[in-house]
Design an enzyme around this catalytic site. Structure first.
Site: not given
Length: 393
Positions: A73-74
């Site tokens: 999710s970065a």
């Protein structure tokens, strides 16, 4: 553990914290990079980039300078920059209804949803009634059709909940409608290229074919002292298949194999970006200033737009309180960053990238050992604390 790389004078505590991550926090292969005022002050790597599949232990191929890793999710922070840059260039109005650009999205009571609400996790569509298979999820047309047809869990704009997987199709399709290009292609041409950052959404064949370019994902060793019990409400939400929490993370079912070349070649801006630690840090550095005399991506006004709070309080999906700007998590108890001016995004179980404009700091940490934690990974947090100590000394 041999730690490779260099730190500028005064940043020695970051090297020490990085070494302790291997010694006491179970890291197997990782890298960290930090920029200050557009210049690199930390560039460290260590461990192995693979795992012995038969023994479940560390592999034999050392992590190298330039080894990249899936950052989960970065990736969302990189995708958010696309929409903010389109706003900055006058090609997209964040206050406009999504349906102005994507008419099919107006279905099932979503006609009033604003573009900014997609970025602030307020769109109300964190889950799908029918989850997509990994192959379906990788098809941007099928993903966009599914999320456009989905009825919202709450009236869009009235509350917030982490759009763990659906963020992929919400942002990706909007970018395609506005620019005519896939979001991975746009990132390559307009962000990674100008910033000189090694990051990709949809790993190109030329990079995938380089032996060992991208490390394999595997669980890290878990020291007994690190095991913590989540809050009861959080544990129950993740244990209940019918909960919105589980349904949001299971919008792609079964869980994709993150080591599969086909998955790495797909462009899922919620979850499968690939970056080096230096690439992630350099990306954030380019948002807040010039990097080594090169281009700056965000104007000061866009930085303020990105980090302005749009969602705060109990998160309908993550259960715990969260704070979001436009596509970025903000500093808080759930996701501690460097200071209240920080904005960035963690990757579930490990990776972290962020910028802090007040301190002139940009940070990137990547690892091939992912834990179950969603936000505040102890390894990344140890490094952030070390950076904090270095700049305040």
């Amino acid at each position: 553990m041999d730690v490779n790389g260099a730190v500028a004078e005064g940043f020695e505590p970051v090297r020490e914290a990085f070494a302790r991550n291997f010694e006491t926090l179970g890291d197997r292969g990782a890298a960290v990079a930090v920029y200050r005022d557009g210049h690199k002050v930390v560039d460290l790597w260590g461990g192995t980039k693979n795992v012995d599949d038969t023994a479940g232990a560390d592999g034999t191929h050392p992590w190298e300078h330039g080894t990249a890793q899936i950052v989960r999710s970065a990736t969302k922070g990189v995708a958010a920059a696309v929409l903010l840059l389109l706003q900055q260039r006058g090609e997209l109005d964040l206050d406009a209804p999504v349906g102005e650009y994507w008419p099919e999205f107006k279905a099932a009571g979503k006609e009033r949803t604003r573009v900014w609400q997609l970025l602030a996790h307020r769109a109300g569509v964190p889950a799908l009634d029918r989850p997509l298979t990994p192959a379906e999820a990788a098809d941007p047309v099928l993903g966009a059709e599914a999320v456009a047809a989905q009825a919202p869990e709450w009236e869009p704009g009235t509350d917030h909940g982490y759009h763990a997987q659906t963020y992929s199709w919400l942002t990706g399709e909007l970018v395609r409608r506005v620019t005519g290009r896939g979001i991975g292609e746009w990132i390559a041409d307009e962000i990674a290229g100008p910033a000189g950052a090694d990051l990709w959404l949809g790993l190109p064949a030329a990079q995938a074919s380089r032996a060992g370019r991208v490390g394999k994902v595997h669980p890290p060793a878990d020291p007994p002292g690190l095991r913590t019990r989540p809050k009861r409400a959080v544990a129950e939400a993740y244990a209940d298949p019918a909960s919105l929490t589980c349904r949001a993370f299971a919008a792609i079912t079964p869980t994709p194999d993150e080591n599969d070349p086909a998955y790495r070649a797909a462009a899922l801006p919620a979850s499968n970006g690939i970056a080096t630690a230096e690439g992630l840090a350099r990306f954030y550095a380019s948002l807040i200033g010039e990097v080594d005399g090169g281009a700056r991506l965000f104007t000061p006004e866009t930085v303020e737009l990105a980090r302005g709070e749009r969602s705060a309080g109990p998160d309908r999906v993550l259960v715990v309180p969260t704070r979001f700007g436009l596509g970025y998590m903000l500093h808080g108890a759930t996701s501690p960053l460097l200071s209240p001016t920080s904005f960035g995004h963690p990757g579930r179980g490990g990776a972290l990238g962020f910028a802090d404009p007040a301190a002139g700091i940009a940070f990137g940490y990547v690892t091939n050992g992912f834990r179950k934690s969603v936000t505040a990974d102890p390894r990344a947090q140890a490094l952030v604390r070390a950076v904090q100590g270095a700049i305040s000394a």
